[in-house]
Write an enzyme that holds these catalytic residues in place. Sequence first.
Site, PDB file in Angstrom:
ATOM      1  N   HIS A 127      -8.350  -1.162   1.089  1.00 23.18           N
ATOM      2  CA  HIS A 127      -7.427  -2.240   0.738  1.00 23.18           C
ATOM      3  C   HIS A 127      -8.218  -3.521   0.502  1.00 23.18           C
ATOM      4  O   HIS A 127      -9.194  -3.790   1.210  1.00 23.18           O
ATOM      5  CB  HIS A 127      -6.442  -2.530   1.882  1.00 23.18           C
ATOM      6  CG  HIS A 127      -5.739  -1.334   2.440  1.00 23.18           C
ATOM      7  ND1 HIS A 127      -4.367  -1.198   2.411  1.00 23.18           N
ATOM      8  CD2 HIS A 127      -6.198  -0.220   3.079  1.00 23.18           C
ATOM      9  CE1 HIS A 127      -4.019  -0.075   3.001  1.00 23.18           C
ATOM     10  NE2 HIS A 127      -5.117   0.540   3.418  1.00 23.18           N
ATOM     11  N   CYS A 175       0.793  -1.227   0.000  1.00 25.44           N
ATOM     12  CA  CYS A 175       0.000   0.000   0.000  1.00 25.44           C
ATOM     13  C   CYS A 175       0.830   1.284   0.000  1.00 25.44           C
ATOM     14  O   CYS A 175       0.449   2.256  -0.680  1.00 25.44           O
ATOM     15  CB  CYS A 175      -0.995  -0.003   1.148  1.00 25.44           C
ATOM     16  SG  CYS A 175      -0.388  -0.654   2.710  1.00 25.44           S
ATOM     17  N   LYS A 221     -11.729  -4.086   9.406  1.00 24.29           N
ATOM     18  CA  LYS A 221     -11.504  -5.046   8.318  1.00 24.29           C
ATOM     19  C   LYS A 221     -12.676  -6.007   8.223  1.00 24.29           C
ATOM     20  O   LYS A 221     -13.215  -6.456   9.233  1.00 24.29           O
ATOM     21  CB  LYS A 221     -10.216  -5.834   8.591  1.00 24.29           C
ATOM     22  CG  LYS A 221      -9.939  -6.975   7.614  1.00 24.29           C
ATOM     23  CD  LYS A 221      -8.612  -7.659   7.927  1.00 24.29           C
ATOM     24  CE  LYS A 221      -8.692  -8.468   9.207  1.00 24.29           C
ATOM     25  NZ  LYS A 221      -7.455  -9.251   9.452  1.00 24.29           N
ATOM     26  N   HIS A 243      -5.891  -1.536  -4.168  1.00 22.95           N
ATOM     27  CA  HIS A 243      -6.234  -0.357  -3.361  1.00 22.95           C
ATOM     28  C   HIS A 243      -7.148   0.536  -4.189  1.00 22.95           C
ATOM     29  O   HIS A 243      -6.830   0.898  -5.322  1.00 22.95           O
ATOM     30  CB  HIS A 243      -4.967   0.389  -2.934  1.00 22.95           C
ATOM     31  CG  HIS A 243      -4.101  -0.444  -2.046  1.00 22.95           C
ATOM     32  ND1 HIS A 243      -3.080  -1.218  -2.537  1.00 22.95           N
ATOM     33  CD2 HIS A 243      -4.155  -0.681  -0.710  1.00 22.95           C
ATOM     34  CE1 HIS A 243      -2.517  -1.894  -1.534  1.00 22.95           C
ATOM     35  NE2 HIS A 243      -3.150  -1.588  -0.425  1.00 22.95           N
ATOM     36  N   ASP A 291      -3.017  -7.840  -4.531  1.00 15.84           N
ATOM     37  CA  ASP A 291      -3.303  -6.726  -3.628  1.00 15.84           C
ATOM     38  C   ASP A 291      -3.875  -5.551  -4.404  1.00 15.84           C
ATOM     39  O   ASP A 291      -3.312  -5.138  -5.431  1.00 15.84           O
ATOM     40  CB  ASP A 291      -1.993  -6.311  -2.948  1.00 15.84           C
ATOM     41  CG  ASP A 291      -2.222  -5.662  -1.599  1.00 15.84           C
ATOM     42  OD1 ASP A 291      -3.369  -5.615  -1.152  1.00 15.84           O
ATOM     43  OD2 ASP A 291      -1.235  -5.214  -0.998  1.00 15.84           O
ATOM     44  N   ARG A 306       7.543 -11.327   5.227  1.00 17.12           N
ATOM     45  CA  ARG A 306       7.138 -11.261   6.624  1.00 17.12           C
ATOM     46  C   ARG A 306       8.099 -12.105   7.463  1.00 17.12           C
ATOM     47  O   ARG A 306       8.349 -13.277   7.144  1.00 17.12           O
ATOM     48  CB  ARG A 306       5.716 -11.805   6.798  1.00 17.12           C
ATOM     49  CG  ARG A 306       4.684 -11.130   5.881  1.00 17.12           C
ATOM     50  CD  ARG A 306       4.275  -9.759   6.390  1.00 17.12           C
ATOM     51  NE  ARG A 306       3.469  -9.030   5.425  1.00 17.12           N
ATOM     52  CZ  ARG A 306       2.153  -9.215   5.239  1.00 17.12           C
ATOM     53  NH1 ARG A 306       1.513 -10.109   5.973  1.00 17.12           N
ATOM     54  NH2 ARG A 306       1.504  -8.494   4.358  1.00 17.12           N
ATOM     55  N   GLN A 357       0.627 -11.358  -2.949  1.00 18.91           N
ATOM     56  CA  GLN A 357      -0.764 -10.938  -2.769  1.00 18.91           C
ATOM     57  C   GLN A 357      -1.324 -10.388  -4.070  1.00 18.91           C
ATOM     58  O   GLN A 357      -0.627  -9.669  -4.794  1.00 18.91           O
ATOM     59  CB  GLN A 357      -0.861  -9.842  -1.698  1.00 18.91           C
ATOM     60  CG  GLN A 357      -0.403 -10.265  -0.319  1.00 18.91           C
ATOM     61  CD  GLN A 357      -0.422  -9.097   0.655  1.00 18.91           C
ATOM     62  OE1 GLN A 357      -0.008  -7.988   0.316  1.00 18.91           O
ATOM     63  NE2 GLN A 357      -0.908  -9.330   1.858  1.00 18.91           N
TER      64      GLN A 357
END
Length: 669
Positions: free
Chosen positions: A531, A348, A485, A399, A397, A377, A395
């Site tokens: 997100h 992000c 979330k 946004h 991912d 991670r 991911q």
Amino acid sequence: MISVSLVNEGTTTPREVEPGTDGLALFGDDRSVVAMRRAGVTLDLATPLEDGDVVEPVLAASPEGLSIIRHSAAHVTAQALQQVFPEAKLGIGPPITDGFYYDFRVAPLTPEDLKTIERGMARIIKERQRFVRRVVTDDEARAEEAAEPYKLELIADKGRVSADDGASVEVGSGELTMYDNVRRDGSVAWKDLCRGPHVPHTGYIPAVALTKTSAAYWRGDQRNDSLQRVYGTAWATLDDLKAYQTRMAEAARRDHRKLGTELDLFSNPEELGPGLPVLHPKGGTVRHLMEEYVYQAHIDAGFQYVCTPHIARESLYYTSGHLPYYGDFMFPALDDDGDRYRLKAMNCPMHNLIYRSRQRSYRDLPLRFFEFGTVYRNEKSGVLQGLTRVRMITQDDSHSYVTPEQAPDEVRHLLRFVLKLLRDFGLNDFYLELSTRDEDGKKKDKFIGSDADWATATAILEQVAREEGLELVPDPGGAAYYGPKLSVQAKDAIGRTWQMSTIQYDFNMPTRFELEYIAPDGSHQRPTMIHSAKFGSIERFMGVLIEHYAGAFPAWLAPVQVVGIPVADEFADYLSEVVTRLKARGIRAELDDSEDRMQKKIRTHTKLKVPFLLIAGETDRSAGTVSFRFRDGSQRNGVPVDEAIAAIVETVASRTNTDPSAAGEAEPA
């Protein structure tokens, strides 16, 4: 006499009892009741009742009752183990989902050791030893636990322990208590530092089994001593235990780590280190198909593909707030002549820089970016597992940058996107979880933003979730530090729940990055950022799919869709032509022209879970046909080649998640 009220299944019954009466006297010999609840606090049944008490039973088969049974079973495990290994030092023994564990400093345990410990547990249970609670001072506790170094550490940490490492079952912020296991003759068989509550006596543990051992660091910190962790399971009835063991046997059959090796999908080379799997060609094919699907799905949903680096200056993550809030999960900084860099833990911040790279108008919104972003991670080695828990995560991912007014519609758009994705991959049973901030717990300070912002964001997520008509489960304290979330919890083929897709509302990061858009009136306004990760982690999603399908991917997702098996070598050329035609239609087809006998080839590719086996001999070659063999063992003989190719292409193109079969089909004339 004193007056008490018994609440059971919504009905309140007043009772007059003698002073000093406890819960055991109140509930009699009903073994389905393992504890009682008074004023919201769960207590041992041996607790004396007071005038005016309102109590309700805690049933053995309830989630709380099972937790109590399992905690008591952990004590019995520790008692039995110390009988076999008197030198063993006690760690922590909390209940966990479907079972319990207890940590010990002891030499590595063997399967035979577990059997010996289980026999000792059976004797303890048969003796019906009472769990007797007593309050002790700190000094008394230290004296009684003088030979137990880990218990002494917990006593010293009283009031500062965490539920994360299980220590909170031993000590809290108030008084210390010991539990004695008392024989029928009144002698103390064993004792442990513990907060309780526990079942009245060991006879209330009717169904228990030890399952495995593993290495574990004391309190989950790899800087601490390495201990032996003994896992077990306990249930309210023997039937429940047997049902659980059946489920576990099926889970073992579906274990993606086992199937990953058997099906040649992936491996975890020791040379790379833990949590860093490599995909083999067949696994790579499955992943490519997943990425191909979700790429097009994002494009169709109005997203634009972007790509960002794998490292960035450390200062970027201070701007985003990942440092210090998320620092424990990030790898240490890399030093470049005093300029500190970090491996990317989140995508992000970089998407925010893309947004900020030019002036944006309200007409541009919603503005949607996505990428296949690989993040890193620093997971503890003890929790790493195959594909489902790794250190390098990819991911899908995304946004979305929207005006505040657009936020509800965007959340709705994203939720419908992820639910369709899950259904398309054959995951049809799910519920939603709403993670909110911790209002007054220990984690309260990790959340940033105003009360009004949190209330607005939470209300939007809840409203959209309820519109879908799915079960919505609260998760207090489970939110990201920057906003609430919504996550989709999907159940696999054997009923296990996995957290999959997530949608996170973010009102913080746009301010931290000074993101703006020009409103209709010409003013500069802050966008809202949402997100979302549809697969979540591509690696994890793939691991879940392997277990969901037990490695038998639907035909459209199978790494090899068709294998041609000639009855004898002389028919290989005939089948080779069929395979070539299938490849020309986009089918992943192979010819097995090895020296193995036909029956062995069939067994080999059945074990490899290939959806279609095409078999041909003289009769087929003469007639221009093939014989189909399906994964369920059914077969269609004498199918014309053109018809066979069309059927395979149609099945794959349909993206059905149901296995084809000859069952119920008529043989061709």
